[in-house]
Design an enzyme around this catalytic site. Structure first.
Site, mmCIF file in Angstrom:
data_model
loop_
_atom_site.group_PDB
_atom_site.id
_atom_site.type_symbol
_atom_site.label_atom_id
_atom_site.label_comp_id
_atom_site.label_asym_id
_atom_site.label_seq_id
_atom_site.Cartn_x
_atom_site.Cartn_y
_atom_site.Cartn_z
ATOM 1 C CB THR A 12 3.848 0.321 -5.287
ATOM 2 O OG1 THR A 12 3.038 -0.855 -5.387
ATOM 3 C CG2 THR A 12 3.936 0.975 -6.661
ATOM 4 C CE LYS A 22 0.329 -1.352 -1.621
ATOM 5 N NZ LYS A 22 1.066 -0.169 -2.124
ATOM 6 C CD GLU A 59 -6.639 1.246 3.160
ATOM 7 O OE1 GLU A 59 -5.540 1.445 3.702
ATOM 8 O OE2 GLU A 59 -6.956 0.165 2.622
#
Length: 268
Positions: free
Chosen positions: A28, A140, A173
């Site tokens: 992204t 990802k 995270e």
């Protein structure tokens, strides 16, 4: 707006591996002034992920051109790129898939980042842990059900983001961001060798600080370590950095690291 293999459309085959198995990866990116910010880093991230997932060759020149052309449609926005293994055969075997599917979408830039940057954000400790999976750690990939559940629980709180642990109770995270904290002159970030996403902004911060003579220590620590921190901040390729004003442990008032990184590492 959506493009699939360079064609503006929003329909994908039900037999595509992204639909059947979440078989693929994504990135992204921020679009600023009609350009993809850190384009080469996003392409590299996808290349590394497709290699880890043993996917067939992707037409990277075509994808790069498609990303640039998509970004031309807005001054400020979010560009998401998904690479699926494609279609072919049935069952788990992907040997019949020879042509990966390239999916690009373009959406508005999140307006809340600007206000969060001013006031700082609040973190809630998520009850949903991330499973340890060193084979997939760092990339990802499309299997985001843990993050979906984390977000669902977060929406029942008044916090802005979730602080996420792994199944051993160690910091990893946040739901959609990487985590850093500072104690005195020392800077720390969770070790992501077992789970989590090694984000582009995380990599940039570590490299930028190293170039300026400051190191970041990657650690395996429980969330209690944040109670002793002087400062906590988050980052991703869109934010790109945000100060944390409060966690479940305590409030934070210092922005020393945030101000330093804003000046030296956040040029877009």
């Amino acid at each position: 707006m959506f493009w699939i293999n360079g064609v503006e459309q929003s329909l994908i085959s039900a037999s595509d591996r992204s639909v059947q198995f979440g078989d693929g990866c994504f990135t992204t990116a921020r679009v600023s002034r009609g350009r993809v910010v850190w384009l080469d880093k996003h392409i590299l991230r996808l290349q590394q992920a497709t290699e880890r997932l043993l996917m067939p060759a992707v037409n990277w020149n075509a994808l790069t051109k498609e990303m640039v052309e998509a970004a031309n449609h807005t001054e400020d926005g979010v560009l998401k790129v998904i690479i699926s293994r494609g279609t072919g055969g049935r069952g788990y075997s992907g040997t019949a898939c020879q042509h990966p599917t390239r999916i690009i979408s373009l959406s508005d830039y999140p307006t809340q980042y600007n206000s969060w940057r001013e006031r700082g954000i609040v973190l809630a400790l998520s009850p949903v842990p991330l499973a340890r999976s060193p084979l997939l750690a760092g990339i990802k990939h499309l299997n985001r059900l843990e993050q979906v559940l984390i977000r669902a629980h977060l929406e029942h709180t008044e916090a802005d983001e979730a602080l996420v642990l792994d199944t051993e109770g160690m910091l990893v995270e946040c739901c959609a961001a990487n985590l850093f904290w500072r104690k005195g002159d020392e800077i720390f970030t969770p070790d992501l060798s077992q789970s989590g996403v090694d984000g582009i902004m995380r990599q940039r911060i570590i490299a930028c600080l190293a170039a300026l003579g400051r190191s970041v220590t990657m650690v395996v620590q429980p969330p209690a370590v944040l109670a002793d921190a002087d400062e906590v901040m988050l980052c991703n390729a869109l934010m790109p950095i945000l100060p944390v004003s409060r966690t479940h442990e305590r409030e934070y008032h210092s922005r020393q690291l945030f101000d330093f990184l804003s000046q030296h590492c956040c040029d877009i």
